[in-house]
Design a protein around this motif. Structure first.
Motif, short mmCIF file in Angstrom:
data_model
loop_
_atom_site.label_atom_id
_atom_site.label_comp_id
_atom_site.label_asym_id
_atom_site.label_seq_id
_atom_site.Cartn_x
_atom_site.Cartn_y
_atom_site.Cartn_z
N THR A 66 48.15 -6.24 25.13
CA THR A 66 48.08 -6.33 23.67
C THR A 66 46.64 -6.60 23.25
O THR A 66 46.05 -7.61 23.64
N THR B 120 50.82 -6.25 13.55
CA THR B 120 51.59 -5.06 13.95
C THR B 120 51.53 -4.86 15.46
O THR B 120 52.55 -4.52 16.09
N ALA B 121 50.36 -5.06 16.06
CA ALA B 121 50.24 -4.92 17.52
C ALA B 121 51.13 -5.92 18.24
O ALA B 121 51.78 -5.59 19.25
N SER C 51 45.47 -0.75 17.83
CA SER C 51 45.46 -0.11 16.51
C SER C 51 44.38 0.98 16.52
O SER C 51 43.20 0.69 16.61
N PRO D 33 49.26 2.09 14.64
CA PRO D 33 49.68 1.39 15.87
C PRO D 33 50.00 2.40 16.96
O PRO D 33 50.77 3.34 16.75
#
Length: 260
Positions: free
Chosen positions: A109, A123-124, A201, A211
């Motif tokens: 991530t 969002t990630a 992103s 994303p």
């Protein structure tokens, strides 16, 4: 007695309606409540001029800051767009197989260390959590590798036991390929995986980030998928030159693809 009472009442109501003190004698820019009419506030024109001048100065400073920020953004945007030429050939050669069945999934991530980035980081993290839940099973293992303070703050609170590695303070200096390759090598040495799921992103415009998930398979899984056919089956059509074996070449390809 009645006339005397009337004279006394007359003296009571005979107070002056206008203050004997002249307005010019007031030094404060605001009139006192006794001198100004009810509900009216007075201010000197000099204070208004000074305020207008300060607002204009702030506008000039803000405009200069916008120009500097736009220049920096443009330079970084060009670098980001040019860097895509590194990993696009791998997509053409190895493809991107997000649906491949892997027992050991490592979710990488990527987030920022600071900044009011809004939905870019959140969002990630949400996609990483959803992917972790989607790939969970009795015979599967899911781990996190976290890049950036923003993702760390959320995932440490929610999924601390599944975090394999945390790397922060990456954005103190401008990143180049040498620094990133060392970072990728550090991850590959400390984490066992069948598939790396990189969540980030992707820059689309100044106000739009998409994303995205990129998948990097381990050399063993690439070889297994190549033998089973499909997109990776086209690897067998290439000739191998030099003394390296197919496994060594796939190992180098996996490391270089992850760095890119």
């Amino acid at each position: 007695m009645a006339m005397a009472a009337l004279r006394r009442e007359g003296r009571r109501f005979a107070t002056p309606l206008i203050s004997p003190r002249p307005i010019a004698a007031i030094r404060s820019p605001f009139l006192s409540e006794e001198d100004a009419p009810l509900g009216v506030r007075s201010i000197s024109t000099q204070i208004v001029r000074n305020r207008m001048k300060s607002v204009k100065n702030i506008q000039k400073i803000t405009k200069a800051m916008k120009m500097v920020a736009a220049s920096k953004l443009r330079a970084i945007q060009v670098k980001a767009e040019n860097s895509r030429g590194l990993w696009q050939p791998f997509t053409a050669l190895l493809g991107d197989t997000p649906t491949v069945d892997a027992k050991k999934n490592v979710i990488v991530t990527i987030s920022s260390d600071k900044g009011l980035c809004g939905g870019i980081n959140s969002t990630a993290v949400k996609i990483s959590k959803s992917l972790h839940k989607l790939n969970s099973g009795p015979d599967k293992e899911n781990k996190y590798v976290i890049l950036g303070e923003k993702a760390k703050a959320i995932l440490v609170r929610d999924s601390k036991k599944d975090i394999e590695l945390i790397i922060t303070e990456l954005q103190k200096n401008p990143l180049n390929y040498t620094q990133v390759s060392v970072l990728a090598d550090d991850i590959l040495k400390n984490v066992e995986f069948d598939a790396l799921r990189i969540i980030y992103s992707k820059f689309h415009s100044v106000v739009s980030f998409l994303p995205t998930m990129a998948t990097v398979l381990s050399p063993e899984l690439v070889e297994r998928e190549a033998e089973s056919g499909g997109k990776l089956g086209e690897l067998d059509s290439y000739e191998i030159e030099g003394g390296e074996t197919k496994g060594e070449i796939l190992q180098n390809l996996a490391e270089f693809q992850f760095s890119c």
